[in-house]
Write a protein that holds these residues in place. Sequence first.
Motif, short mmCIF file in Angstrom:
data_model
loop_
_atom_site.label_atom_id
_atom_site.label_comp_id
_atom_site.label_asym_id
_atom_site.label_seq_id
_atom_site.Cartn_x
_atom_site.Cartn_y
_atom_site.Cartn_z
N ILE A 192 1.07 -1.12 0.45
CA ILE A 192 -0.32 -0.44 -0.03
C ILE A 192 0.82 1.60 -0.03
O ILE A 192 0.77 2.24 -0.87
CB ILE A 192 -0.74 -0.18 1.04
N PRO A 193 1.95 1.26 0.98
CA PRO A 193 2.97 2.68 0.85
C PRO A 193 3.66 2.89 -0.22
O PRO A 193 3.59 3.76 -0.54
CB PRO A 193 3.27 2.42 2.41
N LYS A 194 3.81 1.06 -0.76
CA LYS A 194 5.02 1.12 -1.68
C LYS A 194 4.04 1.97 -3.01
O LYS A 194 5.17 2.07 -4.42
CB LYS A 194 5.95 -0.52 -2.09
N THR A 195 3.03 1.15 -3.36
CA THR A 195 2.96 1.73 -4.46
C THR A 195 1.57 3.47 -4.47
O THR A 195 1.36 3.54 -6.01
CB THR A 195 1.20 0.69 -5.01
N ILE A 196 1.52 3.83 -3.83
CA ILE A 196 0.81 4.88 -3.59
C ILE A 196 1.85 6.27 -4.28
O ILE A 196 0.53 6.87 -5.08
CB ILE A 196 0.17 5.61 -2.19
N ASP A 197 2.58 6.31 -4.17
CA ASP A 197 3.13 7.56 -5.13
C ASP A 197 3.42 6.88 -7.18
O ASP A 197 2.81 8.74 -7.10
CB ASP A 197 4.70 7.70 -4.74
N THR A 198 3.15 5.74 -7.22
CA THR A 198 2.69 5.64 -8.34
C THR A 198 1.63 6.28 -8.75
O THR A 198 1.20 6.53 -9.89
CB THR A 198 3.12 4.38 -8.90
N ARG A 199 0.68 6.28 -7.63
CA ARG A 199 -1.35 6.57 -8.21
C ARG A 199 -1.02 8.18 -7.83
O ARG A 199 -1.46 8.63 -9.11
CB ARG A 199 -1.93 5.76 -7.02
N LEU A 200 -0.07 8.41 -7.22
CA LEU A 200 -0.27 10.33 -7.16
C LEU A 200 0.10 11.02 -8.70
O LEU A 200 -0.08 11.66 -9.49
CB LEU A 200 0.03 10.89 -6.00
N LYS A 201 1.06 9.80 -8.32
CA LYS A 201 1.43 10.29 -9.85
C LYS A 201 1.28 10.00 -11.25
O LYS A 201 1.14 11.74 -12.10
CB LYS A 201 2.98 9.95 -10.10
N TYR A 202 0.78 8.88 -11.92
CA TYR A 202 -0.56 8.89 -12.52
C TYR A 202 -1.50 10.09 -12.46
O TYR A 202 -2.04 10.63 -13.75
CB TYR A 202 -0.21 7.20 -12.72
N LEU A 203 -2.16 10.19 -11.21
CA LEU A 203 -3.02 10.70 -11.25
C LEU A 203 -2.70 12.54 -11.64
O LEU A 203 -3.90 13.38 -11.65
CB LEU A 203 -3.61 10.80 -10.05
N GLN A 204 -1.56 12.68 -11.14
CA GLN A 204 -1.19 14.30 -10.90
C GLN A 204 -1.93 14.79 -10.33
O GLN A 204 -2.79 16.30 -10.40
CB GLN A 204 -0.95 14.57 -12.56
N VAL A 205 -1.82 14.23 -9.29
CA VAL A 205 -2.77 14.77 -7.65
C VAL A 205 -2.04 14.68 -6.34
O VAL A 205 -0.97 13.85 -6.55
CB VAL A 205 -4.12 14.66 -7.82
N PRO A 206 -2.43 15.28 -5.32
CA PRO A 206 -0.64 15.51 -4.27
C PRO A 206 -2.33 14.91 -3.77
O PRO A 206 -1.58 13.96 -2.44
CB PRO A 206 -1.26 17.01 -4.02
N THR A 207 -3.07 14.61 -3.48
CA THR A 207 -4.49 13.55 -2.67
C THR A 207 -5.16 12.84 -3.28
O THR A 207 -5.83 13.45 -4.29
CB THR A 207 -4.82 15.13 -1.55
N ILE A 208 -5.12 11.17 -2.80
CA ILE A 208 -6.44 10.53 -3.89
C ILE A 208 -7.82 11.53 -2.78
O ILE A 208 -7.75 10.91 -2.19
CB ILE A 208 -6.67 10.02 -3.95
N ASP A 209 -9.30 11.64 -2.93
CA ASP A 209 -10.33 11.48 -2.14
C ASP A 209 -10.36 10.85 -1.71
O ASP A 209 -11.01 10.41 -0.25
CB ASP A 209 -11.07 12.57 -3.21
N LEU A 210 -10.76 10.07 -2.19
CA LEU A 210 -11.34 7.93 -2.41
C LEU A 210 -10.02 7.18 -2.40
O LEU A 210 -10.60 6.76 -3.51
CB LEU A 210 -12.70 8.11 -2.82
N TYR A 211 -10.07 6.19 -1.59
CA TYR A 211 -8.52 5.02 -1.54
C TYR A 211 -9.44 3.93 -1.34
O TYR A 211 -9.89 3.57 -0.26
CB TYR A 211 -7.66 5.45 -1.03
N GLN A 212 -9.61 3.23 -1.84
CA GLN A 212 -10.10 1.49 -1.81
C GLN A 212 -9.15 0.36 -1.52
O GLN A 212 -8.29 0.43 -2.23
CB GLN A 212 -11.47 2.00 -2.58
N ILE A 213 -9.98 -0.78 -0.57
CA ILE A 213 -9.38 -1.64 -0.89
C ILE A 213 -10.15 -2.51 -1.91
O ILE A 213 -11.18 -2.55 -1.66
CB ILE A 213 -9.32 -2.81 0.75
N HIS A 214 -9.73 -3.17 -3.35
CA HIS A 214 -10.24 -3.20 -3.79
C HIS A 214 -10.94 -4.47 -4.09
O HIS A 214 -12.29 -5.06 -4.40
CB HIS A 214 -9.21 -3.89 -5.55
N GLN A 215 -10.17 -5.53 -3.26
CA GLN A 215 -11.18 -7.07 -3.28
C GLN A 215 -9.99 -7.67 -1.44
O GLN A 215 -9.53 -7.14 -1.35
CB GLN A 215 -10.42 -8.20 -4.18
N PRO A 216 -11.24 -8.46 -1.27
CA PRO A 216 -11.02 -8.69 0.06
C PRO A 216 -9.98 -10.26 -0.20
O PRO A 216 -10.43 -11.44 0.31
CB PRO A 216 -11.73 -9.22 0.59
#
Length: 324
Positions: free
Chosen positions: A106-130
């Motif tokens: 989770i912490p390892k991949t978040i910066d890639t998400r923010l980089k792709y989305l080009q935002v400093p914060t994701i408003d709602l972050y979801q655990i995709h599956q259990p």
Amino acid sequence: MSKLRRLGQTDLYVSALGLGTWQYSTNEGKNGTMWESVEAETIYDIIKFSLQNGINWLDTAEIYGNGTSENFIGNTLQRLKKEAALLREPLIASKWFPLARAASSIPKTIDTRLKYLQVPTIDLYQIHQPTSRSSLDKQIEAMVKLAEANKIKQIGVSNFTAKQMIKADLLLKERGMTLASNQVKYNLLHKKPEKNGVLEAAKELGITIIAYSPLQQGLLTGRFHEQPEALAKISRLRKIQSHLNQKTIKRTQPLYAELKKLSLEYGVSVAQISLNWLIHSQGSMVLAIPGASKLKQAQENIGTLEFTLSNAQLKKLSAISDCL
Ligand SMILES: NC(=O)c1ccc[n+]([C@@H]2O[C@H](COP(=O)([O-])OP(=O)(O)OC[C@H]3O[C@@H](n4cnc5c(N)ncnc54)[C@H](OP(=O)(O)O)[C@@H]3O)[C@@H](O)[C@H]2O)c1
């Protein structure tokens, strides 16, 4: 802007419809082969129209084309900002993909998400599956740390059972947060959340339900009832996932007939009636995220924000779908 709804017990307010963006995977990754590729310019047109006409949030995921969908969103939003085409910043919901992965990713991949989305914060972050290798406690702990670091604002889950959802909410409450949402498959032809306790528990705890595949991947638009031969062009995976076949078309004729009747009465499309049922039949706790691969689909779907079926009509649709 259409009337906004509170997301769970959070301070985020969202439109009853969000835009689903799995379609923008351009055949990348295992998960991307479900849909035909959509041109970048079409994606731009769809996102622009949606955000200018009543939708204030987009739903994406790490797994949609291994970041391709997130990347399209990031690029499109930057372009819209440069063109001064946005009145306000849209909210973004994305998802961490837990299959065979531990919470440490989770912490390892978040910066890639923010980089792709080009935002400093994701408003709602979801655990995709259990389906993580780590306990739910470890996953929630990692998600809360992201919130404390302002990399995400609110936390949601997806495809969680009632029991798992209740536990996630409890674990968040122990850490001073609440579970914002559970994203599950829900539509007139798939009403499991009404029967498996998810809807009931969400109502009790004030958790928003985000309905995915709200059009049963096209079936609830009537297009396959009207042109069954169009089924031939659909990917095998999609046919299996949404039971898109002649047998289903035959079985669901009574529902299609009622949807069509209402669409003529309201002067709207079958898709709009199907979505309207979803966002109104449970009060305001259910949001829907239809995907669109063509601008005219997005234009049509957004039209459902303009009217409300009567209680009697909502109940009749529920009753017909229960008898199929
Ligand atoms: N959390 C999860 O596990 C999960 C799982 C699935 C989906 N999702 C999310 O939910 C979103 C929506 O679900 P979905 O894409 O599976 O299903 P959907 O929204 O029910 O179906 C989308 C498809 O239906 C067709 N369509 C849409 N509007 C139409 C209209 N007005 N008239 C005719 N056809 C129309 C299009 O098909 P064509 O492209 O063939 O024209 C479109 O690609 C996804 O984009 C994704 O963000 C989440």
